[in-house]
Design a protein around this motif. Structure first.
Motif, mmCIF file in Angstrom:
data_model
loop_
_atom_site.group_PDB
_atom_site.id
_atom_site.type_symbol
_atom_site.label_atom_id
_atom_site.label_comp_id
_atom_site.label_asym_id
_atom_site.label_seq_id
_atom_site.Cartn_x
_atom_site.Cartn_y
_atom_site.Cartn_z
ATOM 1 N N CYS A 166 0.823 -1.215 0.000
ATOM 2 C CA CYS A 166 0.000 0.000 0.000
ATOM 3 C C CYS A 166 0.860 1.270 0.000
ATOM 4 O O CYS A 166 0.613 2.204 -0.731
ATOM 5 N N HIS A 167 1.831 1.311 0.904
ATOM 6 C CA HIS A 167 2.626 2.531 1.046
ATOM 7 C C HIS A 167 3.619 2.673 -0.104
ATOM 8 O O HIS A 167 4.266 1.712 -0.478
ATOM 9 N N CYS A 187 -1.705 8.324 3.750
ATOM 10 C CA CYS A 187 -2.061 8.506 2.338
ATOM 11 C C CYS A 187 -2.249 9.981 2.023
ATOM 12 O O CYS A 187 -1.857 10.497 0.993
ATOM 13 N N HIS A 191 -1.873 12.471 -1.197
ATOM 14 C CA HIS A 191 -3.164 12.498 -1.892
ATOM 15 C C HIS A 191 -4.101 13.424 -1.147
ATOM 16 O O HIS A 191 -4.599 13.078 -0.074
ATOM 17 N N PHE A 202 -7.314 11.993 -2.921
ATOM 18 C CA PHE A 202 -7.355 10.924 -1.940
ATOM 19 C C PHE A 202 -8.486 9.965 -2.256
ATOM 20 O O PHE A 202 -8.346 8.748 -2.173
ATOM 21 N N ALA A 206 -7.755 6.156 -2.970
ATOM 22 C CA ALA A 206 -8.263 5.170 -2.024
ATOM 23 C C ALA A 206 -9.150 4.165 -2.745
ATOM 24 O O ALA A 206 -9.042 2.961 -2.539
#
Lengths: 516, 290, 414
Positions: A166-167, A187, A191, A202, A206
């Motif tokens: 994810c990161h 995040c 974002h 974002f 997401a």
């Protein structure tokens, strides 16, 4: 000839009237029909470039579309990138160059598809303006998705602690996502609410990140998270902090305690226990609202653009912001256990002792161990008798108020709460919960309630309730705030003897007879 | 013993105990009424506990049938005031839980019912009370006009009257506060001049951040009302009409009334002129033919 | 029969009394006509019900009025519609006495009589609807003058207008009684009464609409507009004229034996002319309606059930009859004009009832809505039938359709 025409005309008119009455009946029953068929709809709101809206925002039924377009799949509405990952923006050919263009891209996609499906005699949707742009009163069900420590941990464990899934970081030269251990951040660090071609918002990041991964895993038959709106955005019980106590926190080599001090500041520094606070929130973002950096990186003593103009002092002390120390601590007063006393002392300002509680100036860990001793001197000095209150004596028996029991309970609450224990240094502080506007120094002889609260209603002093009301407001207010039952009349006052009840009842029956 | 004499007694006892404790009362009320300020009631719905003592007091004071306040099932549906119940307490499920709201006549500053009445049976008293008088024709235009649907008509009577809350006009003349205010155990209702009430309402909003919805219902609605409401949630969740508008309802018929004198003066003149002109024309024609 | 009024001279009170008693007896060949057979029982029943209403009050079972719907058909139909239909009188008197269009002179008396009776009976129905009817004179005698109230204005105008119409009609009464001098004097009052009457009509026709102004959010936004008074006034023109066409058509058959040749000959011309006026005013009315719809930006409401109801009224019962009037008057199609008049009247009924209880509180579910009881309907029918009886009684005795006696002919010119 004329007569037939005349007759025809009347038949047509009559039929019209009957039909119309039918329509009106439908209108009235239609209201209920709507309520029954409420489905989960989302308000289309990613239309920031439109600025001012001409029409009512459209409520969009995503789930309905998913099931109607099961064959076609997500690609019917959403674009895919080179990796076959969906970009969950809408419409496919989204053009944001101008107001008109964005509007057209929406209208072309929605109405175009509806029209096409109508032509193919497939299930379709509205094509007229008012059918989508209609004011609908539906209860807003959508919640922010929220990603608490438990969810984070579950994801972490599910990915075998491979944070890079994810990161990521963005390498501008090579124009690709890279991962570097130890730099994980929130995040929203990159974002933001509004994206640009280089950096998805974002919301877009997401959705494409989470939903694509969930869908891929689902396809592969692996256990995974939700793909429908309600899965993440549905109303769910927010996990309490207590439930998260045992969840391992995200580990980014953060320190356990920090001594916060600034060379510009004249106040002594504050020793801050980061670890305890980790256990007091759901997510890091409670305090680290944008990035995971330390506060003074953005909030400088003079205020800076990065810090949104919020100075360092305000970042810690702004009472109205839940991100600041004082604001968050202040909001704790609304917790059920605290609100009983604190809700009636809202306007009480910080005392001169308040600063030094935090600004101890010592690098050592702040001493949060109980300031209050287990053995209460106050309680020992207190007479054990109940206090009798008899203001409503005409209908009810006097109310007995267990004074020492109440104090004992409040002292217990205060002792068991770390925050309370830090700030209520003196047992006498607890008296102020009820005996407001009277100094703790006179605790041994507080003024009587009726010294200030008059017996009769006083139109000249509307802010001060009369005695009857002040008892009720004080007692019931505290019971309600602390979620203690017994806000019924008879739970404090037992009802008066039979004759009283009987006379009330006869009055009622007489009244009923009168009304007939 | 009724409540009032009881309270007086308690007052006397308390005075004995506490030395010189005097109850101010409302003896200033009448002198204040002459100053032309409207009186009213501020309802703080965050304080109302739904005990319905105000309903009982209203019935006692106005000689109406007493409601049975032990019946909690009534809260299941929203009740309206009736000709025999001038005040009702309703319960609403809101985002902040159950909230009780007492409902009665709003006593508008420029009341629609007063503007509608052709015999001034509905009257706005100097101190703000909107009251009804027996010279009424029973035409019920006040009911059609009232934005809050308050005036109620006794349909089942051969000698019907319009019934509604009077803000205890008769008690006011005796320097007493309205029955409902006196009966309220939590002072969810307070009585005072409209100006004082607004001040108090704003004070509560300001001093309790986050508790109140900053809107005071009745401050602007329908041109302002003597009955004011404070709430912790938006008012549409409490059964209030939020589309009433801030214009006084009497303004809506003003345009028509302003046109009346013009029509009354201009029409006869124009028509007389037309009549003369056409007559003259006819004469000319007939003379020409002759 | 015709000769009587001319030969009879009333010299003293005894003569007068005898004359009146004689005139009170029914005339006509047959008593058992279908109309009489239907109307007489209804009237009798209606009178009983009116007495019952006075004893019992307005509540159920007399009316279905409720706290939510304070006004029903006694106001909505009897008063609102009745007064609109009586609007023909002021329009026709305007045409005849102000514009001096002699063509319509033959229908003036019937129209004015019709208007006068409509006001006495339909507006008189207010008395029934008023809960406290014994106070009805309060606004007149000054038991408080509510001078700022629209209804106060309407009440006074009703009264004054009835007087004005009585004066307009009084020459016919004088001719019937053979009062020559009075006839002369009354004849000179006509123009004044006409001008006064038109002014009053303008104001109270629109005033009836202005009554609804304060029911702002209770009336469906498609109907509520600040121009309600103007719409009421404009619609009263073609409502009244349609009533004149309708009433003329029936009278023409029923009282054909009384009509002189000239009257019969001009009848078609008159209908065509009235049709034209209707067409023009209705188009103006329709145009106003469209303008208001656009101006108030409520068109999104059109695609709702109430919107269809609105369209039915505005298109079906205004625009279509308007075209029928145009076609009818262009091709001299009397049948089409009559059909248009009937549709127009239906439109007016629906329009007025919309304001009073259909579009009024449209958000209330059907089972809690107002639907008139049979008693309300019978009483309404009773009022209509009684009015027709009185109309017939007067027409059979006074020179309404008949030519006035010769001695009065010269007075007619003024």
């Amino acid at each position: 000839m004329k007569k037939t025409l005349f007759a025809c005309l009347f038949i047509v008119a009559g039929a019209g009237v009957i039909l119309l009455f039918g329509e009106i009946t439908e209108l009235h029953s239609g209201v209920k029909k709507l309520e029954r068929s409420v489905e989960y709809s989302v308000v289309i709101s990613d239309v920031a470039p439109l600025k001012e809206l001409e029409e009512v925002p459209v409520r969009f039924y995503h789930d309905k579309h998913v099931s109607a377009l099961e064959e076609e799949g997500c690609g019917a509405c959403h674009r895919q990138d080179s990796n076959k990952n969906f970009l969950f923006t809408y419409p496919r050919e989204r053009v944001e160059t101008s107001r008109r263009a964005l509007m057209d891209s929406y209208h072309d996609s929605c109405i175009g598809c509806h029209d096409a499906r109508l032509a193919e005699e497939k299930s379709s949707g509205p094509v007229a303006c008012g059918e989508c742009h209609a004011p609908k009163r539906e209860k807003e069900w959508m919640q922010p998705a929220g990603f608490d420590h438990l969810l984070h941990y579950k994801h972490e464990a599910g990915m075998n602690h491979e944070c890079g899934v994810c990161h990521h970081d963005y390498n501008e030269k090579e124009k690709q996502l890279v991962y570097q251990e130890g730099t994980e951040s929130s995040c929203r660090d990159c974002h933001r609410d509004i994206g640009d071609p280089e950096m998805p918002s974002f919301r877009d990041a997401a959705h494409s990140g989470c939903v694509n991964c969930h869908m891929n895993k689902e396809e592969a038959g692996e256990k995974t998270g939700p793909t429908a709106c309600i899965g993440c955005h549905g109303e769910k019980e927010r996990r309490t902090i207590e439930a998260l106590v045992d969840v391992p926190r995200p580990d980014r080599n953060q320190p356990e305690t920090i001594f916060m001090h600034s060379d510009d500041a004249s106040m002594p520094g504050v020793s801050f226990n980061h670890k305890i606070h980790e256990n007091s929130t759901n997510t890091c973002r409670t305090c680290h609202h944008e990035t995971l950096n330390s506060c003074d990186q953005c909030h400088t003593s003079q205020g800076s653009i990065e810090g949104g103009g919020v100075t360092l002092v305000d970042a810690f002390h702004k009472k109205t912001s839940l991100k600041s120390c004082v604001g968050c601590h202040d909001s704790m007063k609304e917790e059920a256990l605290c609100a009983g006393c604190h809700s009636s002392m809202k306007d009480a300002s910080m005392s001169e002792n308040s600063c030094s509680t935090c600004h101890a100036g010592s690098q050592e860990r702040a001493n949060i161990a109980g300031n209050m001793s287990r053995q209460s001197d106050l309680l020992a000095a207190m007479p054990d008798d109940d206090i009798v209150i008899n203001v409503l004596e005409d209908r009810y028996e006097p109310s007995k108020f267990p004074h020492s029991m109440v104090i004992g309970k409040l002292l217990d609450i205060s002792r068991d709460n770390r925050l309370a224990n830090t700030f209520h240094k003196d047992e006498l502080t607890m008296c102020e919960g009820c005996h407001h506007y009277s100094s703790p120094e006179h605790a041994d002889q507080p003024p009587l309630c009726r010294s200030c609260h008059t017996i009769d209603f006083n139109p000249e002093d509307l802010g001060k309730p009369r005695l009857l009301a002040s008892y009720h407001l004080q007692c019931m207010g505290c019971h309600e705030k602390m979620r203690i039952d017994a806000v019924d009349c008879t739970s404090c006052h037992s009802e008066k003897g039979d004759d009283m009840v009987a006379s009330q009842k006869t009055r009622v029956t007489e009244g009923k007879r009168d009304s007939q | 013993m009724d409540r009032r004499s009881f309270l007086q007694m308690i007052g006397a006892t308390a005075a004995g105990v506490a030395g010189s404790l005097t109850a101010p009362g409302v003896s200033h009320a009448r002198s204040k009424a002459e100053s032309g300020e409207f009186y009213g009631i501020l309802v703080d719905t965050t304080r109302c506990i739904g005990c319905r003592n105000c309903e009982v007091a209203c019935a006692e004071v106005n000689g109406l049938p007493l409601p049975d306040i032990s019946d909690k099932s009534l809260f299941a549906s929203e009740r309206q005031t009736t000709e025999t119940q001038w005040t009702v307490v309703n319960r609403y499920e809101t985002e902040k839980g159950k909230i009780y709201v007492p409902k009665r006549c709003m006593h508008c500053n420029q009341a629609a019912c007063v503007a509608a009445c052709l015999v001034k049976a509905m009257k706005k008293r100097k101190a703000g009370h909107v009251t009804w008088d027996t010279n009424c024709l029973g035409c019920r235009l006040c009911m059609v006009s009232c934005p809050f649907d308050i005036p109620k008509f006794e349909y089942n009577s051969a000698l019907p009257e319009i019934q509604k809350c009077t803000l205890c006009w008769e008690r006011f003349q005796e320097d007493k506060i309205p029955g409902c205010v006196e009966a309220c155990p939590t002072e969810a209702l307070i009585f005072g001049t409209r100006r004082q009430l607004l001040e108090e309402a704003r004070r509560r909003i300001y001093q309790n951040p986050g508790v109140y919805n900053s809107h005071i219902y009745g401050e602007q609605e329908a041109g302002g009302t003597s009955h004011l409401y404070l709430s912790s949630v938006p008012f549409d969740q409490l059964g209030f009409r939020t589309d009433i508008g801030n214009t006084a309802y009497s303004e809506y018929s003003k345009g028509f009334l302003y046109a009346v004198p013009f029509v009354f003066v201009l029409w006869p003149v124009i028509m007389l002129g037309m009549s003369r002109a056409i007559k003259g024309e006819e004469k000319e024609i007939s003379e020409g033919q002759a | 029969m015709e000769a009587k009024a001319e030969t009879k001279d009333i010299r003293n009170f005894k003569d007068f009394l005898q004359f009146i008693l004689k005139e009170l007896k029914p005339k006509g060949d047959r008593i058992l006509t279908p109309f009489n057979v239907i109307s007489a029982p209804v009237i009798l029943l209606g009178i009983v019900l009116i007495i019952y209403r006075l004893i019992h009050g307005l509540g159920r079972p007399v009316t279905n009025l409720s706290q939510d719907f304070p006004w029903g058909i006694w106001i909505g139909f009897d008063v609102m519609v009745g007064v609109a239909f009586a609007g023909g009188a002021y329009v026709v008197t305007f045409i005849v006495y102000i514009l001096k269009v002699e063509k319509y002179h033959t229908i003036v008396r019937a129209t004015v009589l019709n208007g006068l009776l409509a006001y006495i009976f339909y507006a008189g129905a207010i008395l029934l609807d008023c809960g406290r009817w014994w106070n009805i004179t309060n606004p007149i005698i000054g038991n408080k003058f509510g001078v700022n109230a629209v209804l106060f204005l309407v009440a006074w105008h009703f009264l004054l207008y009835m007087l004005a119409e009585l004066i307009e009609f009084s020459p016919a009464i004088a001719e019937w009684l053979g009062l020559r001098r009075a006839r002369k004097i009354l004849g000179t009052l006509t123009l004044g009464a006409v001008i006064f009457g038109i002014t009053l009509s303008t104001l109270h026709q629109s005033g009836l609409g202005a009554l609804m102004m304060m029911a702002k959010w209770k009336i469906h936004p498609l109907w509520y507009t600040e121009f309600i008074p103007i719409l009421f006034f404009v619609s009263s023109i073609f409502a009244g004229l349609s009533m004149v066409i309708f009433e003329g058509t029936i009278s023409h058959r029923v009282f054909s034996h009384q009509l002189d040749e000239e009257h019969s000959r001009s009848h078609d011309d008159i209908l065509v002319g009235l049709g034209k006026i209707c067409a023009v005013t209705m188009f103006a009315y329709f145009f106003l309606k469209v303008l208001i719809l656009i101006h108030d930006r409520h068109w999104s409401q059109l695609d709702t059930p109430m919107g269809y109801w609105y369209l039915a009224e505005v298109v079906g019962l205004v625009l279509i009859p308007c075209f029928m009037f145009i076609q009818g008057s262009r091709h001299r199609d009397i049948f089409l004009i009559r059909a248009a008049a009937v549709l127009t009247m239906l439109g007016i009924i629906i329009n007025r009832l919309n304001y009073v209880f259909i579009a009024y509180k449209w958000y209330i579910p059907l089972n809690e809505r107002y639907i008139p009881t049979w008693i309300e309907i019978v009483v309404t029918l009773c009022i209509i039938f009684t009015e027709i009886w009185v109309f017939r009684w007067i027409v059979n005795r006074m020179p309404v359709f008949r030519k006035p006696p010769e001695w009065a002919a010269e007075g007619m010119e003024q």
